[in-house]
Scaffold this motif. Structure first.
Motif, PDB file in Angstrom:
ATOM      1  N   MET A  34       0.829  -1.202   0.000  1.00  0.00           N
ATOM      2  CA  MET A  34       0.000   0.000   0.000  1.00  0.00           C
ATOM      3  C   MET A  34       0.866   1.257   0.000  1.00  0.00           C
ATOM      4  SD  MET A  34      -3.427  -0.550   2.228  1.00  0.00           S
ATOM      5  CE  MET A  34      -2.719  -1.202   3.706  1.00  0.00           C
ATOM      6  N   ASN A  35       2.004   1.200   0.678  1.00  0.00           N
ATOM      7  CA  ASN A  35       2.886   2.350   0.764  1.00  0.00           C
ATOM      8  C   ASN A  35       3.539   2.648  -0.584  1.00  0.00           C
ATOM      9  OD1 ASN A  35       3.806   4.369   2.487  1.00  0.00           O
ATOM     10  ND2 ASN A  35       5.727   3.308   2.856  1.00  0.00           N
ATOM     11  N   ALA A  36       3.724   1.633  -1.412  1.00  0.00           N
ATOM     12  CA  ALA A  36       4.434   1.798  -2.672  1.00  0.00           C
ATOM     13  C   ALA A  36       3.519   2.097  -3.859  1.00  0.00           C
ATOM     14  CB  ALA A  36       5.243   0.541  -2.970  1.00  0.00           C
ATOM     15  N   SER A  37       2.245   1.747  -3.782  1.00  0.00           N
ATOM     16  CA  SER A  37       1.395   1.833  -4.960  1.00  0.00           C
ATOM     17  C   SER A  37       0.072   2.536  -4.668  1.00  0.00           C
ATOM     18  CB  SER A  37       1.113   0.425  -5.489  1.00  0.00           C
ATOM     19  OG  SER A  37       0.175   0.470  -6.529  1.00  0.00           O
ATOM     20  N   GLN A  38      -0.118   3.661  -5.336  1.00  0.00           N
ATOM     21  CA  GLN A  38      -1.378   4.391  -5.197  1.00  0.00           C
ATOM     22  C   GLN A  38      -2.521   3.612  -5.850  1.00  0.00           C
ATOM     23  OE1 GLN A  38      -1.601   8.282  -7.077  1.00  0.00           O
ATOM     24  NE2 GLN A  38      -2.498   9.112  -5.207  1.00  0.00           N
ATOM     25  N   ASP A  39      -2.219   2.894  -6.921  1.00  0.00           N
ATOM     26  CA  ASP A  39      -3.250   2.076  -7.579  1.00  0.00           C
ATOM     27  C   ASP A  39      -3.729   0.952  -6.666  1.00  0.00           C
ATOM     28  OD1 ASP A  39      -3.154   3.606  -9.893  1.00  0.00           O
ATOM     29  OD2 ASP A  39      -1.582   2.361 -10.785  1.00  0.00           O
ATOM     30  N   PHE A  40      -2.792   0.357  -5.926  1.00  0.00           N
ATOM     31  CA  PHE A  40      -3.182  -0.690  -4.980  1.00  0.00           C
ATOM     32  C   PHE A  40      -4.042  -0.112  -3.859  1.00  0.00           C
ATOM     33  CE2 PHE A  40      -2.384  -3.517  -1.302  1.00  0.00           C
ATOM     34  CZ  PHE A  40      -2.923  -4.681  -1.839  1.00  0.00           C
ATOM     35  N   ARG A  41      -3.713   1.106  -3.421  1.00  0.00           N
ATOM     36  CA  ARG A  41      -4.548   1.755  -2.401  1.00  0.00           C
ATOM     37  C   ARG A  41      -5.960   2.007  -2.927  1.00  0.00           C
ATOM     38  NH1 ARG A  41       0.298   4.707  -1.321  1.00  0.00           N
ATOM     39  NH2 ARG A  41      -0.477   6.557  -2.368  1.00  0.00           N
ATOM     40  N   PHE A  48     -11.636  -3.173   0.542  1.00  0.00           N
ATOM     41  CA  PHE A  48     -11.457  -3.205   1.999  1.00  0.00           C
ATOM     42  C   PHE A  48     -11.176  -1.801   2.531  1.00  0.00           C
ATOM     43  CE2 PHE A  48      -9.782  -7.243   0.280  1.00  0.00           C
ATOM     44  CZ  PHE A  48     -10.667  -8.120   0.882  1.00  0.00           C
ATOM     45  N   PRO A  49     -12.179  -0.931   2.544  1.00  0.00           N
ATOM     46  CA  PRO A  49     -11.918   0.459   2.973  1.00  0.00           C
ATOM     47  C   PRO A  49     -11.463   0.572   4.429  1.00  0.00           C
ATOM     48  CG  PRO A  49     -14.265   0.069   2.680  1.00  0.00           C
ATOM     49  CD  PRO A  49     -13.562  -1.146   2.167  1.00  0.00           C
ATOM     50  N   PHE A  50     -11.862  -0.356   5.279  1.00  0.00           N
ATOM     51  CA  PHE A  50     -11.451  -0.269   6.690  1.00  0.00           C
ATOM     52  C   PHE A  50      -9.954  -0.534   6.846  1.00  0.00           C
ATOM     53  CE2 PHE A  50     -12.942  -4.500   5.723  1.00  0.00           C
ATOM     54  CZ  PHE A  50     -11.988  -5.343   6.287  1.00  0.00           C
ATOM     55  N   ILE A  51      -9.373  -1.377   5.994  1.00  0.00           N
ATOM     56  CA  ILE A  51      -7.930  -1.621   6.047  1.00  0.00           C
ATOM     57  C   ILE A  51      -7.179  -0.389   5.555  1.00  0.00           C
ATOM     58  CG2 ILE A  51      -6.034  -2.999   5.091  1.00  0.00           C
ATOM     59  CD1 ILE A  51      -7.928  -5.384   5.071  1.00  0.00           C
ATOM     60  N   LEU A  52      -7.699   0.262   4.520  1.00  0.00           N
ATOM     61  CA  LEU A  52      -7.069   1.483   4.025  1.00  0.00           C
ATOM     62  C   LEU A  52      -7.118   2.579   5.078  1.00  0.00           C
ATOM     63  CD1 LEU A  52      -5.687   2.791   1.581  1.00  0.00           C
ATOM     64  CD2 LEU A  52      -7.943   3.600   0.884  1.00  0.00           C
ATOM     65  N   GLU A  53      -8.205   2.647   5.833  1.00  0.00           N
ATOM     66  CA  GLU A  53      -8.321   3.638   6.901  1.00  0.00           C
ATOM     67  C   GLU A  53      -7.254   3.405   7.973  1.00  0.00           C
ATOM     68  OE1 GLU A  53      -9.616   7.004   8.709  1.00  0.00           O
ATOM     69  OE2 GLU A  53     -10.210   6.262   6.747  1.00  0.00           O
TER      70      GLU A  53
END
Length: 79
Positions: A34-41, A48-53
């Protein structure tokens, strides 16, 4: 009776230890991805919006601000 339980207790302990190690390495891999890829985010925000939060909150606690805003701005502009 206690001697018969020792092998079972060792197996349970090893199983718990392996499960915890897999969880730690899985979380580390997911954070790095997630830290490396904006597309993956963006994919994570849909599935999984709760994991992104949790990701956003953890990097904000570490002092990195603006990632959430950059992501939202790019995603709105790409629609």
């Amino acid at each position: 009776m206690a001697r018969t339980m020792e092998p079972v207790a060792k197996k349970i302990f090893k199983g718990v230890l392996v499960a915890e190690l897999l969880g730690v390495f899985g979380a580390y891999f997911l954070f790095n991805k997630m830290n490396a890829s904006q597309d993956f985010r963006q994919t994570m925000s849909k599935k999984f919006p709760f994991i992104l939060e949790v990701y956003y909150k953890s990097i904000e606690k570490s002092g990195m601000y603006g990632v959430r805003e950059q992501d939202q701005e790019k995603w709105l502009n790409s629609k």
